[in-house]
Design a protein around this motif. Structure first.
Motif, PDB file in Angstrom:
ATOM      1  N   LEU B 105       1.899  -0.213  -6.139  1.00 40.33           N
ATOM      2  CA  LEU B 105       2.165   0.578  -4.940  1.00 40.33           C
ATOM      3  C   LEU B 105       0.886   1.277  -4.513  1.00 40.33           C
ATOM      4  N   ASN B 106       0.680   1.304  -3.209  1.00 38.27           N
ATOM      5  CA  ASN B 106      -0.524   1.930  -2.676  1.00 38.27           C
ATOM      6  C   ASN B 106      -0.435   3.448  -2.827  1.00 38.27           C
ATOM      7  N   PRO B 107      -1.414   4.057  -3.518  1.00 35.08           N
ATOM      8  CA  PRO B 107      -1.316   5.494  -3.804  1.00 35.08           C
ATOM      9  C   PRO B 107      -1.375   6.394  -2.571  1.00 35.08           C
ATOM     10  N   VAL B 108      -1.878   5.896  -1.448  1.00 38.19           N
ATOM     11  CA  VAL B 108      -2.037   6.783  -0.294  1.00 38.19           C
ATOM     12  C   VAL B 108      -0.919   6.644   0.738  1.00 38.19           C
ATOM     13  N   LEU B 109       0.060   5.775   0.478  1.00 36.64           N
ATOM     14  CA  LEU B 109       1.183   5.643   1.413  1.00 36.64           C
ATOM     15  C   LEU B 109       2.467   6.060   0.710  1.00 36.64           C
ATOM     16  N   HIS B 151       9.983   9.972   1.204  1.00 41.21           N
ATOM     17  CA  HIS B 151       8.837  10.730   1.702  1.00 41.21           C
ATOM     18  C   HIS B 151       7.796  10.982   0.625  1.00 41.21           C
ATOM     19  N   GLU B 152       8.068  10.523  -0.595  1.00 44.98           N
ATOM     20  CA  GLU B 152       7.150  10.830  -1.686  1.00 44.98           C
ATOM     21  C   GLU B 152       6.124   9.726  -1.894  1.00 44.98           C
ATOM     22  N   TYR B 153       5.066  10.097  -2.607  1.00 42.21           N
ATOM     23  CA  TYR B 153       3.999   9.147  -2.917  1.00 42.21           C
ATOM     24  C   TYR B 153       4.244   8.542  -4.307  1.00 42.21           C
ATOM     25  N   GLN B 156       4.333  10.459  -7.630  1.00 40.56           N
ATOM     26  CA  GLN B 156       5.402  11.420  -7.894  1.00 40.56           C
ATOM     27  C   GLN B 156       6.626  10.779  -8.533  1.00 40.56           C
TER      28      GLN B 156
END
Lengths: 295, 326
Positions: B105-109, B151-153, B156
């Protein structure tokens, strides 16, 4: 139910920003970066509102009052044409800010896309872009800007173009290096496995992950741009008089260094403080944002 | 006559050009995946399981990869498709789950952004509609309070939740085929069980076929109906899962099954010993002549050293690549 949902959302909002807040706290604890930030704020304030606070034409000569030492009327004295040095520094901050923004924008606009493409596609495209970059980096940066001015001619626009282009290879190298490591990440392959287009992978998945070094380089680049532009002005091939430009002021003050040292000193201090501000905050940003410097 | 398979691989050969020479990762592999079926693919690390999955989606960069053979998906050869067409299949008709949920998973999205991006790519719906469906998918994979989680990254979420999110993303366009490349390897045992339950349930619900790639034989026993055993890029045995566990035919499969420990097993004495397969996987640049397994095979014969065995089809849908059965 909705209330519960709301509190959930609120909670996730705060935890989502925890990272950001921690980094902000870290940046604030860094006294040097804070000092740099204050210098930048003063500089920006001067550039934006200075001409309002210090009205009048900074280029209008008043020969009777030439080379006066600091006084109440002219706090930093006057130059060889009797113009207030404070007024010229204040108006000059606008010129240097304009140059810095122009230079960095040009560097980002050309350097970032080329770096992204070069790093992502590799192969012949990469080879071509990198050989051009190598060639440009073989010259010391300032010499390259000077050579470009020799080709393009003097003036504000050409100063921005030549200093900007001399900075492009730095951005290309920086972005390419970061892309090389990010493109190997599983999430990039996962995005490709979902059928994402190359452009979307570059813009949505790779670019945000290389923003930190770009941000740091942008701050440092503003300082370098001011310094380079002042250097060109000092040599008389940058922004031309009578436009108040810090480097040119320094250059013209050089002739009076022994009997009126303030003419060259004050513009020099202005350059020094502006560049120092961008460099300190750039280093601070790097420490706060770079995960390798984590607590 | 069985219906036409969903995916049919014929003589797939994937090779990589390296400085030392050509490395053959997958060698003349043929297998079928039927609709609604779970096919298990087992084998040691480096036997070509993952490369097979990546070949199916054409995710291997070429060069250095060279893919030959046929990969027929609903009758069309994937290897002949244009890049645009293959992009429409990826994530839409065929999805893949990778083994590292921590890095997939992309950490910034945010989770919601990533899932709705997958939906918007193939379904042509509005941003809001895609977001709504992303939240539905999160609910379907049993992530608690999916509204908030969307809504979380990724950082989290726990490992198990991230893998659930990955499954949600892979299934968001209701693919016909799901390639699960070691989907539970990086997870705790208890979380593994939950993820398997989830995959079994969603498979029934979506009527998705699954190719389950793993080196975990327990996982295969629980999920797959048919198993393919691979060794050094070749299929050495194919059998219904029950038959394979009851009566493995290939010495390599026998070795694999004997090397699984179970609770209560005596390590030194007793009816069954915990055994390893002697030797190491050979360097793919120096493939052994004849049968590839012969240097490590306990029942090696003279013919094994010289000639490669043909794939023998036996009764009950079994296939084995061994001279013992010829």
């Amino acid at each position: 139910m909705t209330e519960k949902k709301k509190s959930n959302e609120l909670q996730s909002y705060w935890s989502g920003n925890r990272e950001l807040r921690r980094r902000w706290a870290k940046l604030r604890r860094n006294k040097a970066a804070l000092f740099g930030g204050v210098l930048i704020l003063i500089y920006l304030f001067t550039a934006l509102f200075g001409p309002i606070l210090y009205p009048g034409n900074p280029s209008a000569p008043n020969l009777i009052r030439s080379l006066e030492t600091p006084s109440r009327q002219h706090p930093l004295g006057t130059d060889e044409l009797g113009r207030s040095i404070l007024g010229r520094i204040v108006h000059g901050s606008r010129v240097s800010l304009l140059i810095a923004i122009g230079v960095v924008s040009l560097g980002l606009l050309l350097g970032v896309p080329l770096g992204l493409v070069s790093g992502y596609y590799g192969g012949k495209v990469d080879f071509g872009i990198q050989r051009i970059t190598d060639t440009m980096l073989a010259f010391p940066g300032f010499l390259l800007a000077l050579a470009l001015v020799a080709v393009l001619g003097v003036g504000l626009k050409n100063t921005v173009i030549s200093v900007g282009i001399s900075m492009v290879p730095i951005y290309i190298r920086l972005v390419r290096g970061c892309v090389l490591s990010v493109r190997e990440q599983v999430y990039v392959e996962a995005a490709r496995a979902l059928g994402t287009r190359d452009v979307a992978i570059l813009m949505r998945h790779i670019l945000p992950n290389v923003m930190v070094p770009i941000t740091v380089q942008t701050s440092l680049g503003m300082g370098t741009a001011i310094l380079f532009a002042a250097g060109l002005g000092f040599l008389g091939v940058g922004v031309q008089p009578p436009t108040p430009e810090w480097g040119a002021m320094l250059g013209s003050g050089r002739a009076y260094l022994f009997h009126a040292p303030h003419v060259a000193t004050f513009p020099g201090i202005a350059i020094f403080l502006a560049v120092l501000g961008f460099n300190l905050s750039g280093d601070g940003l790097r420490e706060a944002l770079d995960p390798r410097f984590k607590l | 006559m069985r219906p036409e398979p969903l995916l049919s691989i014929r003589n797939l050969r994937t090779r990589f050009k390296t400085y030392e020479g050509m490395v053959t990762a997958v060698d003349r592999l043929s297998l079928d995946v039927h609709r609604g079926e779970t096919l298990g693919v087992v084998g040691e690390s480096g036997c070509g399981k993952s490369v097979t999955a990546l070949s199916i989606l054409r995710l291997l960069p070429s060069p250095p990869a060279e893919i030959q053979g046929e990969i027929l998906f609903e009758g069309t050869n994937i290897l002949d498709l244009t890049p645009d067409r293959i992009r429409q299949i990826r994530g839409n008709a065929i999805s893949i789950i990778f083994q590292e949920p921590l890095t997939s998973l992309n950490p910034v999205l945010t989770i919601g952004e990533q899932i709705s991006e997958a939906i918007r790519l193939h379904q042509g719906v509005t941003r809001q509609e895609a977001w709504k469906r992303a939240v539905e998918m999160l609910e379907l994979v049993q992530i608690p309070s999916p509204d908030a989680r969307a809504h979380e990254y990724p950082h989290q979420l726990s490992g198990g939740m991230r893998q659930r999110a990955m499954i949600a993303m892979a299934l968001s366009c209701r693919p016909q085929l799901l390639l699960a490349d070691e989907p539970t390897t990086a997870l705790d045992v208890t979380i593994q069980a939950q993820i398997i339950d989830l995959m079994v349930r969603l498979k029934e619900e979506f009527r998705t076929s699954i190719v389950l790639i793993t080196h975990n034989l327990g996982l295969i026993a629980g999920m797959a109906r048919r198993v393919v055993v691979m060794y050094l890029g070749k299929m050495v045995e194919e059998a219904p899962v029950k038959d394979l566990f009851r009566e493995p035919l290939h010495p390599y499969t026998q070795g694999l099954l004997e090397s699984i420990p179970w609770i209560g097993q005596k390590l030194k004495t007793g009816k069954r010993l915990l055994r390893e397969i002697p030797g190491i996987v050979p360097n793919p640049l120096e493939m052994p002549e004849g049968c590839r397994f012969h240097p490590r095979c306990p029942r090696v014969m003279e013919v094994c050293r010289k000639e490669e065995p043909p794939l023998k089809e036996l009764n009950g849908g079994r296939k084995v690549l061994c001279w013992l059965w010829n």
